[in-house]
Design a protein around this motif. Structure first.
Motif, PDB file in Angstrom:
ATOM      1  N   GLN A   1      -9.399 -16.200  -6.907  1.00 38.08           N
ATOM      2  CA  GLN A   1      -9.596 -15.453  -5.665  1.00 38.08           C
ATOM      3  C   GLN A   1     -10.975 -15.640  -5.047  1.00 38.08           C
ATOM      4  OE1 GLN A   1      -8.784 -11.570  -7.234  1.00 38.08           O
ATOM      5  NE2 GLN A   1      -6.564 -11.814  -7.164  1.00 38.08           N
TER       6      GLN A   1
ATOM      7  N   THR B   1      -4.598  -3.152  -6.445  1.00 33.07           N
ATOM      8  CA  THR B   1      -3.602  -2.308  -5.783  1.00 33.07           C
ATOM      9  C   THR B   1      -3.167  -1.108  -6.621  1.00 33.07           C
ATOM     10  OG1 THR B   1      -1.800  -3.741  -6.564  1.00 33.07           O
ATOM     11  CG2 THR B   1      -2.743  -4.219  -4.393  1.00 33.07           C
TER      12      THR B   1
ATOM     13  N   SER C   1       1.518  -6.247  -4.848  1.00 35.21           N
ATOM     14  CA  SER C   1       0.688  -6.671  -3.723  1.00 35.21           C
ATOM     15  C   SER C   1       1.016  -5.960  -2.421  1.00 35.21           C
ATOM     16  CB  SER C   1       0.812  -8.194  -3.531  1.00 35.21           C
ATOM     17  OG  SER C   1       2.147  -8.551  -3.246  1.00 35.21           O
TER      18      SER C   1
ATOM     19  N   ILE D   1      -4.698  -7.692  -9.046  1.00 39.28           N
ATOM     20  CA  ILE D   1      -3.763  -8.027  -7.968  1.00 39.28           C
ATOM     21  C   ILE D   1      -4.293  -7.387  -6.696  1.00 39.28           C
ATOM     22  CG2 ILE D   1      -1.427  -7.695  -7.060  1.00 39.28           C
ATOM     23  CD1 ILE D   1      -0.424  -7.702  -9.948  1.00 39.28           C
TER      24      ILE D   1
ATOM     25  N   PRO E   1      -4.207  -6.614  -2.361  1.00 38.19           N
ATOM     26  CA  PRO E   1      -3.219  -6.393  -1.303  1.00 38.19           C
ATOM     27  C   PRO E   1      -2.799  -7.705  -0.651  1.00 38.19           C
ATOM     28  CG  PRO E   1      -5.029  -4.816  -1.117  1.00 38.19           C
ATOM     29  CD  PRO E   1      -5.435  -5.824  -2.154  1.00 38.19           C
ATOM     30  N   ASN E   2      -1.555  -7.775  -0.213  1.00 35.38           N
ATOM     31  CA  ASN E   2      -1.050  -9.030   0.349  1.00 35.38           C
ATOM     32  C   ASN E   2      -1.760  -9.425   1.643  1.00 35.38           C
ATOM     33  OD1 ASN E   2       0.107  -7.019   1.910  1.00 35.38           O
ATOM     34  ND2 ASN E   2       2.199  -7.415   1.221  1.00 35.38           N
TER      35      ASN E   2
ATOM     36  N   LYS F   1      -5.419 -11.025  -0.263  1.00 35.47           N
ATOM     37  CA  LYS F   1      -5.132 -12.210  -1.083  1.00 35.47           C
ATOM     38  C   LYS F   1      -6.331 -12.740  -1.863  1.00 35.47           C
ATOM     39  CE  LYS F   1      -1.251 -13.780   1.766  1.00 35.47           C
ATOM     40  NZ  LYS F   1      -0.698 -14.873   2.572  1.00 35.47           N
TER      41      LYS F   1
END
Length: 358
Positions: free
Chosen positions: A33, A257, A268, A301, A303-304, A307
């Motif tokens: 990430q 998340t 996500s 993980i 949030p979508n 990313k």
């Protein structure tokens, strides 16, 4: 553009476990990430780089369990000191290689951070998440301090000789187990003497109270959220927030998340509104000088809509749309961390303040 200074990332762990090289981080890669090109795109100026040693032979977090309505993951076994020290030294080697390639500028004072924060490299403060590498006589602190370590979390979510971490448990509070051991109290005092920051994230409630009773520096939780919004053992209750606020401390909002969603699920699908709820509640307790960000990049993980680190750009847009003005934006993104670093690392004497327990 106002830079983000981030309270916590696990890039060094990613480099140890997943074969990500310093060259990958410099040039860009798809294995995690955070890397330099995406950091620049998102507006990241620097942060705390964590040294973390996983439990040898133990599986990672049970992600299937953490997608359920409730969960209670057992604490992993403790890690012995020689194993932990070997892992920490490996992480320091990666940290130094990032510096050699011009990805980061290692910083040991607030002045160095503030100068590097606006430059071409990432301002990097070396942090240790879980103090297993340090023995009961604290002798290893000499080597670690010389290597640049300026921030320590006495525990991750497992026990150490210093204290007790909270499990990944939802719903739950952090009021789990006893407080700091005598070795843990000695660690806090020695860190105060050396001007090393103590991180309360992952520490249980009684341990947090013990640190507050001993420390003369501002209290911080580098990557923790508001329990009122997400009742996870890893989030901070209002009582804990008030204790931190009374010292002039800071809480960094975690983007994981399971600490943002009100239902605690590690998936996500996580609208930005959830993060803003945490922000608003933390501001209501901590005030404008007590809230910052602590991403957990490469350790959670996200949030979508985020990313990876480039997702700091839409976060900035969301903060503007939420009515965050320029002055508060600068405090949230970097000035609040700089204030705490000046008071802890930069030669400004820590001060004991009345503790508020509401």
């Amino acid at each position: 553009m106002t830079p983000f200074f981030d309270g916590h990332n696990d890039l060094l762990l990613k480099m140890t476990l997943r074969g990500v090289t310093a060259e990958d981080v410099r040039d860009g890669h798809g294995k995690g990430q955070i890397d330099l090109p995406r950091a620049r795109a998102g507006g990241l100026g620097g942060g705390f780089f964590a040294l973390f040693v996983p439990t040898p032979g133990a599986p990672g977090l049970n992600m299937a369990a953490m997608r359920q309505e409730s969960y209670d993951l057992p604490l992993p076994p403790e890690v012995d000191q020689p194993t932990a020290m070997a892992g920490v030294r490996e992480g320091i080697t990666h940290f130094n290689r990032l510096a050699e390639l011009g990805v980061i500028t290692p910083c040991t004072t607030a002045a160095q951070v503030e100068e590097a924060l606006h430059g071409p490299t990432l301002a990097a403060v070396l942090h240790m998440e879980g103090a297993e590498a340090i023995g009961p006589d604290l002798a290893e602190l000499d080597e670690l301090y010389a290597a640049g370590l300026r921030s320590i979390g006495p525990v991750w979510s497992r026990s150490t000789i210093f204290g007790h971490g909270v499990p990944f448990r939802f719903p739950s509070t952090s009021d789990i187990g006893p407080g700091l051991t005598e070795a843990g109290k000695a660690l806090v005092r020695d860190c105060n003497r050396r001007r090393i920051m103590i991180d309360l994230s992952h520490l249980n409630m009684k341990g947090l109270e013990d640190v507050a009773a001993i420390s003369d520096a501002p209290l911080v939780a580098t990557h923790s959220n508001a329990w009122v919004v997400t009742p996870s053992a890893r989030c901070l209750t209002d009582d804990e927030l008030r204790i931190i606020a009374a010292t002039g401390g800071v809480v960094g909002i975690n983007y994981g998340t399971c600490f943002l969603r009100p239902d605690g699920r590690f998936i996500s699908d996580c609208p930005v509104d959830y993060l803003l709820r945490h922000l608003d509640h933390l501001l209501s307790i901590m005030g404008e000088d007590g809230v910052a960000f602590g991403s957990d990049f490469d350790g959670a993980i996200l949030p979508n809509w985020m990313k990876d680190v480039s997702g700091l750009a839409p976060l900035r847009d969301a903060l503007v749309a939420h009515g965050i003005g320029e002055a508060l934006m600068e405090k949230l993104l970097w000035r609040n961390w700089m204030r705490v670093l000046r008071e802890t690392l930069g030669g400004v004497a820590g001060r004991r303040m009345d503790r508020v327990r509401g």
